[in-house]
Design a protein around this motif. Structure first.
Motif, PDB file in Angstrom:
ATOM      1  N   LEU A   1      -9.047  -8.094  -9.887  1.00 16.22           N
ATOM      2  CA  LEU A   1      -9.716  -7.681  -9.418  1.00 16.22           C
ATOM      3  C   LEU A   1     -10.806  -8.547  -8.494  1.00 16.22           C
ATOM      4  CD1 LEU A   1     -11.535  -4.972 -11.698  1.00 16.22           C
ATOM      5  CD2 LEU A   1     -10.054  -4.425  -8.789  1.00 16.22           C
ATOM      6  N   SER A   2     -11.043 -10.012  -9.708  1.00 18.18           N
ATOM      7  CA  SER A   2     -11.352 -11.050  -8.156  1.00 18.18           C
ATOM      8  C   SER A   2     -10.879 -11.543  -7.903  1.00 18.18           C
ATOM      9  CB  SER A   2     -11.470 -12.807  -9.939  1.00 18.18           C
ATOM     10  OG  SER A   2     -12.214 -11.766 -11.490  1.00 18.18           O
ATOM     11  N   ASP A   3      -9.860 -10.814  -7.164  1.00 21.44           N
ATOM     12  CA  ASP A   3      -8.707 -11.741  -6.551  1.00 21.44           C
ATOM     13  C   ASP A   3      -8.966 -10.499  -5.269  1.00 21.44           C
ATOM     14  OD1 ASP A   3      -6.904 -12.484  -3.821  1.00 21.44           O
ATOM     15  OD2 ASP A   3      -5.400 -12.124  -5.367  1.00 21.44           O
ATOM     16  N   ARG A   4     -10.046 -10.822  -4.127  1.00 21.44           N
ATOM     17  CA  ARG A   4     -10.688 -10.106  -2.886  1.00 21.44           C
ATOM     18  C   ARG A   4      -9.575  -9.812  -1.701  1.00 21.44           C
ATOM     19  NH1 ARG A   4     -14.868 -10.385  -5.500  1.00 21.44           N
ATOM     20  NH2 ARG A   4     -16.559  -9.991  -4.864  1.00 21.44           N
ATOM     21  N   GLU A   5      -8.300 -11.046  -2.094  1.00 18.92           N
ATOM     22  CA  GLU A   5      -7.389 -10.440  -0.780  1.00 18.92           C
ATOM     23  C   GLU A   5      -5.748  -9.760  -2.286  1.00 18.92           C
ATOM     24  OE1 GLU A   5      -7.653 -11.966   1.492  1.00 18.92           O
ATOM     25  OE2 GLU A   5      -8.890 -12.650   1.208  1.00 18.92           O
ATOM     26  N   GLY A   6      -6.511  -9.578  -3.221  1.00 22.96           N
ATOM     27  CA  GLY A   6      -4.949  -9.012  -4.072  1.00 22.96           C
ATOM     28  C   GLY A   6      -3.869  -7.536  -3.460  1.00 22.96           C
ATOM     29  N   ALA A   7      -3.088  -7.188  -3.618  1.00 24.89           N
ATOM     30  CA  ALA A   7      -2.213  -6.428  -3.351  1.00 24.89           C
ATOM     31  C   ALA A   7      -2.573  -4.853  -3.577  1.00 24.89           C
ATOM     32  CB  ALA A   7      -0.457  -6.950  -3.254  1.00 24.89           C
ATOM     33  N   TRP A   8      -3.915  -5.340  -4.484  1.00 28.28           N
ATOM     34  CA  TRP A   8      -4.214  -4.250  -5.470  1.00 28.28           C
ATOM     35  C   TRP A   8      -4.893  -3.256  -4.263  1.00 28.28           C
ATOM     36  CZ3 TRP A   8      -9.004  -3.506  -5.561  1.00 28.28           C
ATOM     37  CH2 TRP A   8     -10.439  -4.802  -5.499  1.00 28.28           C
ATOM     38  N   ARG A   9      -5.511  -4.235  -3.016  1.00 28.44           N
ATOM     39  CA  ARG A   9      -6.469  -3.305  -2.756  1.00 28.44           C
ATOM     40  C   ARG A   9      -5.788  -2.794  -1.220  1.00 28.44           C
ATOM     41  NH1 ARG A   9     -10.879  -6.641  -0.816  1.00 28.44           N
ATOM     42  NH2 ARG A   9     -11.272  -5.507   0.850  1.00 28.44           N
ATOM     43  N   GLU A  10      -4.370  -2.612  -1.387  1.00 27.49           N
ATOM     44  CA  GLU A  10      -4.028  -1.624  -0.697  1.00 27.49           C
ATOM     45  C   GLU A  10      -3.569  -0.071  -1.839  1.00 27.49           C
ATOM     46  OE1 GLU A  10       0.204  -2.929   0.922  1.00 27.49           O
ATOM     47  OE2 GLU A  10      -1.209  -5.002   1.318  1.00 27.49           O
ATOM     48  N   ALA A  11      -2.941  -0.306  -2.583  1.00 32.95           N
ATOM     49  CA  ALA A  11      -2.823   0.570  -4.287  1.00 32.95           C
ATOM     50  C   ALA A  11      -4.247   1.589  -3.786  1.00 32.95           C
ATOM     51  CB  ALA A  11      -2.339   0.660  -5.282  1.00 32.95           C
ATOM     52  N   VAL A  12      -5.494   1.078  -3.948  1.00 26.21           N
ATOM     53  CA  VAL A  12      -6.718   1.899  -3.771  1.00 26.21           C
ATOM     54  C   VAL A  12      -7.003   2.519  -2.973  1.00 26.21           C
ATOM     55  CG1 VAL A  12      -9.465   0.949  -3.651  1.00 26.21           C
ATOM     56  CG2 VAL A  12      -7.618  -0.265  -5.257  1.00 26.21           C
ATOM     57  N   ARG A  13      -6.281   2.095  -1.417  1.00 30.69           N
ATOM     58  CA  ARG A  13      -6.870   2.813  -0.311  1.00 30.69           C
ATOM     59  C   ARG A  13      -6.023   3.927  -0.441  1.00 30.69           C
ATOM     60  NH1 ARG A  13      -9.822   0.234   3.070  1.00 30.69           N
ATOM     61  NH2 ARG A  13      -9.172   1.394   5.340  1.00 30.69           N
ATOM     62  N   LYS A  14      -4.965   4.336  -1.741  1.00 30.98           N
ATOM     63  CA  LYS A  14      -4.615   5.044  -1.048  1.00 30.98           C
ATOM     64  C   LYS A  14      -4.859   6.269  -2.383  1.00 30.98           C
ATOM     65  CE  LYS A  14       0.182   2.881   0.190  1.00 30.98           C
ATOM     66  NZ  LYS A  14       1.096   1.997   0.140  1.00 30.98           N
ATOM     67  N   ALA A  15      -5.751   6.367  -2.941  1.00 25.31           N
ATOM     68  CA  ALA A  15      -6.040   6.850  -4.468  1.00 25.31           C
ATOM     69  C   ALA A  15      -7.353   8.225  -3.926  1.00 25.31           C
ATOM     70  CB  ALA A  15      -6.693   6.189  -4.997  1.00 25.31           C
ATOM     71  N   ASP A  16      -6.256   9.933  -4.347  1.00 26.50           N
ATOM     72  CA  ASP A  16      -7.057  10.228  -4.788  1.00 26.50           C
ATOM     73  C   ASP A  16      -8.581  10.097  -5.465  1.00 26.50           C
ATOM     74  OD1 ASP A  16      -5.450  12.451  -3.042  1.00 26.50           O
ATOM     75  OD2 ASP A  16      -4.770  11.964  -4.649  1.00 26.50           O
ATOM     76  N   ALA A  17      -8.063   9.711  -6.683  1.00 26.75           N
ATOM     77  CA  ALA A  17      -9.366   9.297  -7.212  1.00 26.75           C
ATOM     78  C   ALA A  17      -9.411   7.527  -8.022  1.00 26.75           C
ATOM     79  CB  ALA A  17      -9.027  10.596  -8.442  1.00 26.75           C
TER      80      ALA A  17
END
Ligand SMILES: NC(=O)c1ccc[n+]([C@@H]2O[C@H](COP(=O)([O-])OP(=O)(O)OC[C@H]3O[C@@H](n4cnc5c(N)ncnc54)[C@H](OP(=O)(O)O)[C@@H]3O)[C@@H](O)[C@H]2O)c1
Length: 322
Positions: free
Chosen positions: A58-74
Motif C-alpha cells: 500500500l505504500s507503493d503509489r504506482e502499484g498494480a494493486w490500484r487497478e484491482a481496488v478500482r474494480k471492487a464492490d466492497a
C-alpha cells in the motif's frame, strides 16, 4: 446488498491474523476476493478457488494493486504496520501511526466511489480506551489508551474521507482472541510451557473481547449492512476481567496456569509502554448497534469462544509437528 450475494471484495491484510478468517468466511459465502499481500510466500498460502492474490504494498503509489481496488464492490481494510512481538515503545508506536496514515491515504486515493459501495475500515476499541465502569456505546467520548492514541489520527481522518464521497463504515473490534497473534504469544504459549501469563497489578480491569471468527464474520456482514459514516463495536455480549481469558484457556488446556501481576513500571520495562498501558484501563462496550443490523455471534461470550480457540490452536500445533 446482503453480505452473502457474491460481491467482489478487495481485502487488505489478507495474510494477517483476522484477514485469514475474513478470507475464509468470504469464500464460504460465495464472494470473490482480491487479496493483497506484499510477500510472495505469504501470498502463495492464500491461493484457492475464489481468491485472486494481488502482490503489492500500500505504500507503493504506482502499484498494480490500484487497478484491482478500482474494480471492487466492497473493500475490507485490515492492513496495518506490525504491532505485536517485542517491546512496543512510544517511538515504535509513533512510527506505526505515521505508516498507518500513509497506507490509508494510498488506499482511499485509489478507490473509485462510483464503483465501490462499501469500505469497511478496521480500527480498534483502544481508541475509545478508558470508558470507566459503565457499558458504553459508539457515541461515548473516546479516551484513547494503549494503541489508541496512535490509531486516533487515522480514525479522526475518516469523516473527511466520507465527506469526499467515500462510503466508509468504521469497525471497532475489541480484544480479538483466537489461535494466533497476541493470544497465542502472550497466553497460550506461556500456559503450554509452564511460564507465567503476565498481567498488571491492581483491581481486575474489564475488557471487551471477541472471537476472531465472529470478528471476521462481522466485518463481512458490515459490507452489506453497515451504515455509511457509522461506527460499530465488534465485541462479545458482556465484558470480562482481562485475566478471565487466561483462566478459561488454562482450564481448556488442562493446565494449572499461573498469572503473575506486575507493577506498571516493570511491565513497561518488559513489554514497552504501549502494551503495559493496554492492560491499565476499563473498556466495557456494547454490541447492540452491530446486533441491530441482524448480526448474530457464534461465540457470544469468551466462556464459549476461548475453548474453541484453544482447540483450533492445539490442532494447528499438532499439524505443524507432524
Ligand atoms: N488483533 C487484534 O486483537 C485487533 C484488535 C482490534 C483491532 N485490530 C485491527 O485489525 C486490523 C488487523 O489486525 P491483525 O491483528 O489481523 O493484523 P496483522 O496480523 O498484524 O496483519 C497485518 C497485515 O497487514 C499487511 N500489511 C502490512 N503492511 C502492509 C503494506 N504496506 N501494504 C499492504 N499490506 C500490508 C500484512 O500483509 P503482508 O505482510 O502479507 O504484506 C498483514 O496481512 C488492524 O487494523 C488492527 O488495528 C486488531
Amino acid at each position: 446488498m446482503a453480505s452473502g450475494t457474491g460481491q467482489r471484495i478487495f481485502l487488505t491484510g489478507a495474510t494477517g491474523f483476522i484477514g485469514a478468517y475474513v478470507l475464509r468466511a468470504a469464500i464460504a459465502t460465495g464472494h470473490e476476493v482480491d487479496a493483497l499481500s506484499r510477500s510472495k510466500s505469504n501470498a502463495d498460502a492464500l491461493i484457492s478457488p475464489g481468491v485472486k492474490v494481488i502482490a503489492g504494498d500500500l505504500s507503493d503509489r504506482e502499484g498494480a494493486w490500484r487497478e484491482a481496488v478500482r474494480k471492487a464492490d466492497a473493500v475490507i481494510h485490515l492492513a496495518q504496520p506490525q504491532t505485536f512481538g517485542g517491546r512496543v515503545t512510544k517511538e515504535r508506536a509513533r512510527q506505526y501511526c505515521l505508516r498507518r496514515l500513509d497506507m490509508d491515504r494510498a488506499l482511499f486515493e485509489a478507490i473509485d466511489p462510483a464503483k465501490t459501495r462499501q469500505i469497511v475500515y478496521v480500527a480498534g476499541t483502544s481508541y475509545y480506551g478508558d470508558c470507566g465502569p459503565e457499558i458504553r456505546n459508539e457515541t461515548a467520548v473516546p479516551h484513547p489508551r494503549g494503541w489508541g492514541p496512535y490509531l486516533a489520527p487515522a480514525i479522526e481522518s475518516l469523516p473527511d474521507y466520507v465527506a469526499r464521497g467515500l462510503p466508509i463504515v468504521a469497525a471497532f473490534p475489541g480484544w480479538v482472541y483466537g489461535p494466533g497473534s497476541w493470544f497465542a504469544q502472550y497466553v497460550l504459549e506461556p500456559l503450554r510451557d509452564g511460564r507465567p501469563v503476565y498481567g498488571l497489578q491492581g483491581p481486575p480491569r474489564y475488557t471487551s473481547p471477541v472471537h476472531v471468527e465472529d470478528c471476521a464474520r462481522a466485518l463481512l456482514h458490515l459490507t452489506g449492512h453497515g451504515e455509511i459514516g457509522s461506527r460499530y463495536f465488534i465485541v462479545d455480549d458482556l465484558p470480562v476481567p482481562g485475566e478471565r481469558l487466561a483462566e478459561i484457556a488454562a482450564k481448556a488446556l488442562g493446565v494449572r496456569g499461573h498469572g503473575r501481576k506486575l507493577p506498571f513500571a516493570l511491565l513497561k520495562l518488559l513489554s514497552g509502554h504501549v502494551i503495559a498501558d493496554s492492560l491499565a484501563y476499563e473498556n466495557r462496550l456494547s454490541n447492540h448497534r452491530l446486533k441491530s443490523t441482524g448480526f448474530s455471534f457464534a461465540f457470544p461470550s469468551c466462556e464459549e469462544g476461548v475453548p474453541n480457540a484453544v482447540q483450533q490452536w492445539l490442532i494447528n500445533q499438532s499439524d505443524r509437528n507432524r
